[in-house]
Write an enzyme that holds these catalytic residues in place. Structure first.
Site, mmCIF file in Angstrom:
data_model
loop_
_atom_site.group_PDB
_atom_site.id
_atom_site.type_symbol
_atom_site.label_atom_id
_atom_site.label_comp_id
_atom_site.label_asym_id
_atom_site.label_seq_id
_atom_site.Cartn_x
_atom_site.Cartn_y
_atom_site.Cartn_z
ATOM 1 N N THR A 13 0.831 -1.207 0.000
ATOM 2 C CA THR A 13 0.000 0.000 0.000
ATOM 3 C C THR A 13 0.867 1.259 0.000
ATOM 4 O O THR A 13 0.709 2.135 -0.860
ATOM 5 C CB THR A 13 -0.918 -0.016 1.247
ATOM 6 O OG1 THR A 13 -1.672 -1.219 1.207
ATOM 7 C CG2 THR A 13 -1.855 1.167 1.256
ATOM 8 N N ALA A 43 11.911 -3.653 -3.844
ATOM 9 C CA ALA A 43 11.870 -5.051 -3.382
ATOM 10 C C ALA A 43 10.474 -5.350 -2.873
ATOM 11 O O ALA A 43 9.930 -4.605 -2.050
ATOM 12 C CB ALA A 43 12.899 -5.275 -2.285
ATOM 13 N N LYS A 105 6.605 2.982 12.801
ATOM 14 C CA LYS A 105 6.507 3.530 14.177
ATOM 15 C C LYS A 105 6.823 2.480 15.226
ATOM 16 O O LYS A 105 7.436 2.775 16.249
ATOM 17 C CB LYS A 105 5.131 4.130 14.428
ATOM 18 C CG LYS A 105 3.989 3.135 14.344
ATOM 19 C CD LYS A 105 2.701 3.823 14.070
ATOM 20 C CE LYS A 105 2.051 3.504 12.816
ATOM 21 N NZ LYS A 105 2.281 3.238 11.604
ATOM 22 N N GLU A 129 9.268 10.860 8.856
ATOM 23 C CA GLU A 129 8.037 11.673 8.844
ATOM 24 C C GLU A 129 6.779 10.809 8.754
ATOM 25 O O GLU A 129 5.753 11.101 9.365
ATOM 26 C CB GLU A 129 8.083 12.651 7.658
ATOM 27 C CG GLU A 129 6.968 13.659 7.634
ATOM 28 C CD GLU A 129 6.975 14.571 8.862
ATOM 29 O OE1 GLU A 129 7.907 15.371 8.984
ATOM 30 O OE2 GLU A 129 6.058 14.454 9.693
ATOM 31 N N GLY A 134 0.710 9.882 9.399
ATOM 32 C CA GLY A 134 0.695 9.883 7.927
ATOM 33 C C GLY A 134 1.095 11.197 7.301
ATOM 34 O O GLY A 134 2.246 11.599 7.361
ATOM 35 N N GLY A 187 -13.488 -1.966 6.338
ATOM 36 C CA GLY A 187 -12.045 -1.751 6.133
ATOM 37 C C GLY A 187 -11.489 -0.571 6.910
ATOM 38 O O GLY A 187 -10.351 -0.150 6.683
ATOM 39 N N ASP A 201 -0.862 1.390 19.119
ATOM 40 C CA ASP A 201 -0.426 2.191 17.967
ATOM 41 C C ASP A 201 -0.215 3.650 18.409
ATOM 42 O O ASP A 201 0.782 4.287 18.054
ATOM 43 C CB ASP A 201 -1.491 2.085 16.857
ATOM 44 C CG ASP A 201 -1.216 3.000 15.686
ATOM 45 O OD1 ASP A 201 -0.344 2.659 14.872
ATOM 46 O OD2 ASP A 201 -1.853 4.071 15.602
ATOM 47 N N LYS A 205 3.291 6.115 18.567
ATOM 48 C CA LYS A 205 3.386 7.455 17.960
ATOM 49 C C LYS A 205 3.669 8.517 19.015
ATOM 50 O O LYS A 205 4.491 9.422 18.806
ATOM 51 C CB LYS A 205 2.077 7.770 17.216
ATOM 52 C CG LYS A 205 1.837 6.857 16.024
ATOM 53 C CD LYS A 205 0.418 7.004 15.497
ATOM 54 C CE LYS A 205 0.150 6.092 14.318
ATOM 55 N NZ LYS A 205 -1.272 5.988 13.982
HETATM 56 N N1 HSE Z 1 -3.889 1.992 12.265
HETATM 57 C C1 HSE Z 1 -3.542 3.369 12.364
HETATM 58 C C2 HSE Z 1 -4.773 4.191 12.603
HETATM 59 C C3 HSE Z 1 -2.840 3.912 11.166
HETATM 60 O O1 HSE Z 1 -5.869 3.646 12.712
HETATM 61 O O2 HSE Z 1 -4.639 5.402 12.698
HETATM 62 C C4 HSE Z 1 -1.436 3.451 11.073
HETATM 63 O O3 HSE Z 1 -0.714 3.932 12.137
#
Ligand code: HSE
Length: 434
Positions: A13, A43, A105, A129, A134, A187, A201, A205
């Protein structure tokens, strides 16, 4: 014009997003920086894996070493995720003196300190970055834009999945599990969803942002984390009655004494009047308070092929300029600070609170609970009890003044043991951005 070639590891992606963005905007970027940038090789795990944008077969290989070792590859982008092979790839590139761009991250959170040290030793640089939020240029802003500021506070809605779920719960009055199931179908949430909804997550960050903001490496295990699984529609509705919206908020706040900071991730009540309360659905935002600049806000898409590609392109421009100018650390990975900081334990962090109890409606219940708060030196700023009838179970909501997390935790333990209190008390922190 000087030529700088990018070798990408990862053609999924994000990788195919970078390829696509460079096809469209590579000329523009090159003319802006005075260096001709192009992708040399990619790759991939498999030639025919599904990818949102096509990459020409002639550019692909399944051997990452072929990309890293190619003398015509000047900059390597690690876009595969994970923490083992990704680290090996990055270290291999550094050994050849090649700068690396990463969107990883989890890797930075776990091994950032070692990777930055390795980059320095090899005279290379690590650009990251795309690892946080994102497309929002928050890393560049913190390490360059705010270089003349002490960062007094930083608040981030940095997980799109959680923000999407909480937004829909509020708008639709729907339960957490129903929204999560639907978000997975559409999704918007991963299966399994734990990394996002349990706050990990966000922890990765916030650790990166905290490290940058305070000039010392904030290890993930030092960051207190609570996810959003336990948030109920009832909490969202009572918070709303009180004029607040619940968000999963990462907080990095300088404490009053010394160089200690609060670094945490937990569901937080934000006043509806604050700009972060209106950051909805999958959008991310980071609010930064600097001692010179005052309050600033960064808003945008925190994930997705195109937003992430935008961040990788920004890093590529920096890496290309560093190569052109022969200044591998022109953009310093960290901005070291005047004193060595530390993360304060959550028990010592001072917050305001929302508490929801399920109690038996009878005379003396409120007084008993208020007495325990009083004995713990915790002030009550408001109480809501919807109309019930004697003997029924009713929700009882308290808003509490500033108190330490440790004191509130202890008081709620005692309150939870009262026979008139049914189930586990719900406690959420409130942030008024004072
Ligand atoms: N899964 C993360 C989110 C995005 O829902 O913001 C990737 O860090």
């Amino acid at each position: 014009m000087q030529q700088v070639n990018l070798g990408m590891i990862g053609g999924g992606t994000v990788g195919s997003g970078v390829y696509h963005a460079l096809q469209h905007n590579g000329g523009l970027l090159s003319s802006r920086i005075g260096v001709n940038v192009a992708i040399r090789k990619v790759a991939v795990k498999a030639f025919d894996e599904p990818r949102p944008y096509e990459i020409p077969r002639s550019m692909m290989t399944t051997d990452w070493r072929e990309v890293v070792n190619d003398p015509q590859v000047h900059v390597v982008a690690e876009l595969i995720g994970g923490t083992t092979l990704a680290a090996e790839i990055i270290l291999s590139a550094f050994k050849l003196g090649k700068p690396v761009i990463t969107a990883n991250k989890a890797l930075l959170s776990k091994h950032g300190e070692e990777l930055f040290a390795a980059a320095k030793k090899c005279g290379a640089n690590l650009y990251y970055e795309a690892s946080v939020c994102g497309g929002i240029p928050i890393i560049k802003s913190l390490r360059e834009g705010f270089v003349g500021n002490r960062i007094q506070a930083l608040y981030g809605i940095v997980n799109g999945t959680c923000n999407y779920i909480l937004t829909r719960m509020k708008l639709e009055g729907a339960d957490f599990s129903d929204v999560l199931t639907d978000a997975q179908k559409q999704g918007y949430a991963e299966t399994p969803p734990d990394l996002d909804i349990d706050g990990w997550d966000s922890q990765h960050k916030i650790g990166i942002l905290a490290s940058l903001a305070h000039g010392f490496w904030v290890r993930p295990e030092k960051i207190y984390v609570e996810g959003i699984r336990h948030i109920s529609v009832l909490d969202i509705q009572f918070a709303s009655k009180l004029g607040y919206t619940i968000k999963l908020l990462g907080t990095v706040k300088k404490l009053e004494s010394g160089c200690r900071v609060q670094a945490s991730v937990f569901p937080t009540l934000i006043p509806d009047t604050h700009v972060l309360a209106s950051v909805s659905h999958v959008f991310n935002a980071v609010f930064v308070r600097g001692d010179v600049v005052g309050d600033t806000l960064f808003y945008g898409r925190g994930a997705g092929k195109d937003a992430t590609a935008s961040a990788v392109l920004s890093d590529l421009a920096d890496a290309a300029l560093d190569l052109k100018l022969g200044t591998p650390s022109r953009v310093p990975p960290f901005v070291p600070h005047e004193c060595k900081g530390a993360v304060a334990p959550i028990e010592e962090v001072i917050s305001q609170y929302f508490v929801r109890l399920n109690v038996v409606d009878k005379p003396g219940v409120l007084a008993k609970i208020a007495t325990i708060f009083g004995q713990s030196d915790i002030g009550i700023s408001s109480v809501i009890q919807p109309e019930g009838h004697e003997g029924a179970r009713v929700p009882l909501i308290f808003m509490l003044h500033y108190a330490s997390n440790g004191a509130v935790h202890q008081a709620l333990k005692k309150i939870g043991r009262l026979p008139v209190v049914k189930g586990k008390p719900v406690m959420l922190r409130v942030e008024n951005f004072e």
